[in-house]
Design a protein around this motif. Structure first.
Motif, mmCIF file in Angstrom:
data_model
loop_
_atom_site.group_PDB
_atom_site.id
_atom_site.type_symbol
_atom_site.label_atom_id
_atom_site.label_comp_id
_atom_site.label_asym_id
_atom_site.label_seq_id
_atom_site.Cartn_x
_atom_site.Cartn_y
_atom_site.Cartn_z
ATOM 1 N N LEU A 1 -34.225 7.480 36.998
ATOM 2 C CA LEU A 1 -33.867 8.589 37.878
ATOM 3 C C LEU A 1 -34.997 8.818 38.876
ATOM 4 N N ILE A 2 -34.673 8.673 40.138
ATOM 5 C CA ILE A 2 -35.609 8.990 41.215
ATOM 6 C C ILE A 2 -34.944 10.047 42.084
ATOM 7 N N LEU A 3 -35.522 11.232 42.109
ATOM 8 C CA LEU A 3 -34.918 12.316 42.879
ATOM 9 C C LEU A 3 -34.791 11.920 44.339
ATOM 10 N N GLY A 4 -33.607 12.178 44.884
ATOM 11 C CA GLY A 4 -33.318 11.790 46.264
ATOM 12 C C GLY A 4 -32.560 10.490 46.383
ATOM 13 N N ASN A 5 -32.504 9.722 45.286
ATOM 14 C CA ASN A 5 -31.725 8.480 45.294
ATOM 15 C C ASN A 5 -30.253 8.756 45.008
ATOM 16 N N THR A 6 -29.403 7.826 45.394
ATOM 17 C CA THR A 6 -27.959 7.980 45.244
ATOM 18 C C THR A 6 -27.430 7.044 44.164
ATOM 19 N N TYR A 7 -26.545 7.562 43.316
ATOM 20 C CA TYR A 7 -25.965 6.809 42.202
ATOM 21 C C TYR A 7 -24.449 7.017 42.220
ATOM 22 N N THR A 8 -23.709 5.952 42.008
ATOM 23 C CA THR A 8 -22.250 6.029 42.000
ATOM 24 C C THR A 8 -21.744 5.942 40.573
ATOM 25 N N ASN A 9 -20.857 6.875 40.195
ATOM 26 C CA ASN A 9 -20.337 6.889 38.828
ATOM 27 C C ASN A 9 -18.926 6.305 38.768
ATOM 28 N N SER A 10 -18.344 6.284 37.587
ATOM 29 C CA SER A 10 -17.019 5.681 37.425
ATOM 30 C C SER A 10 -15.915 6.566 37.975
ATOM 31 N N ASN A 11 -16.251 7.784 38.393
ATOM 32 C CA ASN A 11 -15.294 8.658 39.070
ATOM 33 C C ASN A 11 -15.203 8.338 40.564
ATOM 34 N N ASN A 12 -15.931 7.289 40.971
ATOM 35 C CA ASN A 12 -15.999 6.891 42.386
ATOM 36 C C ASN A 12 -16.571 8.005 43.253
ATOM 37 N N GLU A 13 -17.530 8.706 42.700
ATOM 38 C CA GLU A 13 -18.274 9.709 43.459
ATOM 39 C C GLU A 13 -19.740 9.280 43.495
ATOM 40 N N SER A 14 -20.345 9.355 44.669
ATOM 41 C CA SER A 14 -21.741 8.973 44.845
ATOM 42 C C SER A 14 -22.603 10.232 44.899
ATOM 43 N N LEU A 15 -23.499 10.357 43.927
ATOM 44 C CA LEU A 15 -24.324 11.552 43.788
ATOM 45 C C LEU A 15 -25.756 11.267 44.225
ATOM 46 N N THR A 16 -26.263 12.083 45.124
ATOM 47 C CA THR A 16 -27.686 12.082 45.449
ATOM 48 C C THR A 16 -28.305 13.226 44.660
ATOM 49 N N ILE A 17 -29.115 12.890 43.674
ATOM 50 C CA ILE A 17 -29.622 13.877 42.719
ATOM 51 C C ILE A 17 -30.957 14.433 43.209
ATOM 52 N N ASN A 18 -30.995 15.749 43.362
ATOM 53 C CA ASN A 18 -32.209 16.428 43.825
ATOM 54 C C ASN A 18 -32.890 17.242 42.735
ATOM 55 N N ARG A 19 -32.179 17.473 41.629
ATOM 56 C CA ARG A 19 -32.774 18.292 40.550
ATOM 57 C C ARG A 19 -32.142 17.919 39.220
ATOM 58 N N LEU A 20 -32.991 17.736 38.209
ATOM 59 C CA LEU A 20 -32.540 17.618 36.825
ATOM 60 C C LEU A 20 -33.562 18.322 35.943
ATOM 61 N N ASN A 21 -33.235 19.522 35.511
ATOM 62 C CA ASN A 21 -34.053 20.291 34.585
ATOM 63 C C ASN A 21 -33.189 20.673 33.391
ATOM 64 N N TYR A 22 -33.773 20.699 32.199
ATOM 65 C CA TYR A 22 -33.000 21.102 31.026
ATOM 66 C C TYR A 22 -33.918 21.622 29.926
ATOM 67 N N ILE A 23 -33.311 22.291 28.964
ATOM 68 C CA ILE A 23 -34.034 22.879 27.839
ATOM 69 C C ILE A 23 -33.718 22.095 26.569
ATOM 70 N N VAL A 24 -34.762 21.742 25.822
ATOM 71 C CA VAL A 24 -34.595 21.160 24.492
ATOM 72 C C VAL A 24 -35.295 22.076 23.492
ATOM 73 N N SER A 25 -34.773 22.132 22.260
ATOM 74 C CA SER A 25 -35.243 23.174 21.342
ATOM 75 C C SER A 25 -35.001 22.799 19.886
ATOM 76 N N ASN A 26 -35.547 23.643 19.002
ATOM 77 C CA ASN A 26 -35.258 23.587 17.558
ATOM 78 C C ASN A 26 -35.444 22.188 16.975
ATOM 79 N N PHE A 27 -36.659 21.666 17.105
ATOM 80 C CA PHE A 27 -36.945 20.304 16.661
ATOM 81 C C PHE A 27 -37.073 20.232 15.139
ATOM 82 N N VAL A 28 -36.448 19.191 14.584
ATOM 83 C CA VAL A 28 -36.496 18.907 13.152
ATOM 84 C C VAL A 28 -36.803 17.428 12.985
#
Length: 275
Positions: A51-78
């Motif tokens: 994943l390189i922010l600003g790059n474009t990726y095409t999925n199987s839905n035939n939509e091309s996404l230019t991704i500018n942000r990917l943030n997420y929360i992970v928690s409760n580690f076991v």
């Protein structure tokens, strides 16, 4: 005489090798009552590509996404041993932000009982039990989440995933913006937990810290088991698509169960490891 000397050298070499191997085994044995650290590195990608922010990726839905942000929360580690014994990381310290744009990609766990672990379990988002403890009980983490655009208001809670950019599709004209903000709401609890088998045992020792290298596939958010087209969620003004509630979030929550895989485990010193 020469033959005896050669035999003596061979015996000494084999003895040294045996002692060396024995010492390695001794140094890796579990000392009861001791603890060590564990590091988990989240390597974000898209359908097998980095994943390189600003790059474009095409999925199987035939939509091309230019991704500018990917943030997420992970928690409760076991961490789980082969015999099923579990070590649950203290809940009040078990919430972390992973941010591609903020270069927050590592989770560091301290005070883990020495042992050999074969599985890791963690949550995606913030569970209701923690959220209902109130703002004062989680103020520092709330503030961190605010910094990385992972909250709505306190009454509406956390964004578990913030996935944004622009896209093009044959179903719409021109480039449009997209926002996928995954979280729980009053109607559904979209917190999920995943359990991953480690390809190599993670050895936790006082002087040995395993680094668990995970691959995160952002593509499955929209293009996993459930296929969600951004073009089907375009707003009335035809300027962009925002998915922040409804059945789509339930489908996305199910997709995220396939979002993480373990690439490899590196058992080494406390210097950390990324590769």
């Amino acid at each position: 005489m020469k033959f005896q000397l050669k035999n003596t050298i061979v015996v000494l070499a084999l003895t040294a090798l045996f002692v060396s191997c024995s010492n390695d085994d001794d140094s890796s044995s579990v000392v009861e009552g001791t603890t060590g650290d564990v590091e988990l590195y989240f390597d974000n990608g898209v359908a097998g590509d980095a994943l390189i922010l600003g790059n474009t990726y095409t999925n199987s839905n035939n939509e091309s996404l230019t991704i500018n942000r990917l943030n997420y929360i992970v928690s409760n580690f076991v961490l789980i041993k082969e015999d099923g014994t579990e070590f649950t990381y203290p809940k009040e310290e078990s919430y972390f932000v992973i941010s591609e744009e903020g270069d927050l990609l590592t989770v560091h766990l301290e005070g883990v009982p020495a042992g050999d672990y074969t599985k890791v379990k963690f949550g995606i988002g913030v569970d209701q039990q923690r959220y209902l403890q109130g703002e004062s009980e989680q103020q520092s983490f709330w503030d961190l989440a605010v910094q990385h655009n992972l909250t709505w208001t306190w009454s509406t809670g956390y964004r578990f995933i913030n996935f944004e950019g622009t896209y093009t599709s044959s179903a719409v004209e021109g480039e449009k913006t997209f926002q996928v903000h995954q979280g729980s709401n009053s109607a559904t609890d979209n917190y999920r937990e995943v359990t991953l088998i480690l390809p190599t045992t993670a050895r936790v020792r006082e002087d040995e810290m395993p680094n668990i290298h995970l691959k995160t596939d952002a593509n499955v958010i929209l293009d996993g088991t459930n296929k969600i087209k951004l073009a089907d969620n375009i707003n009335e003004a035809q300027t962009g698509s925002a998915i922040m509630g409804g059945e789509n979030l339930i489908s996305i929550a199910e997709n995220t169960l396939q979002m993480f895989t373990v690439d490899h485990v590196h058992n080494g010193s406390h210097t950390g490891h990324r590769e």
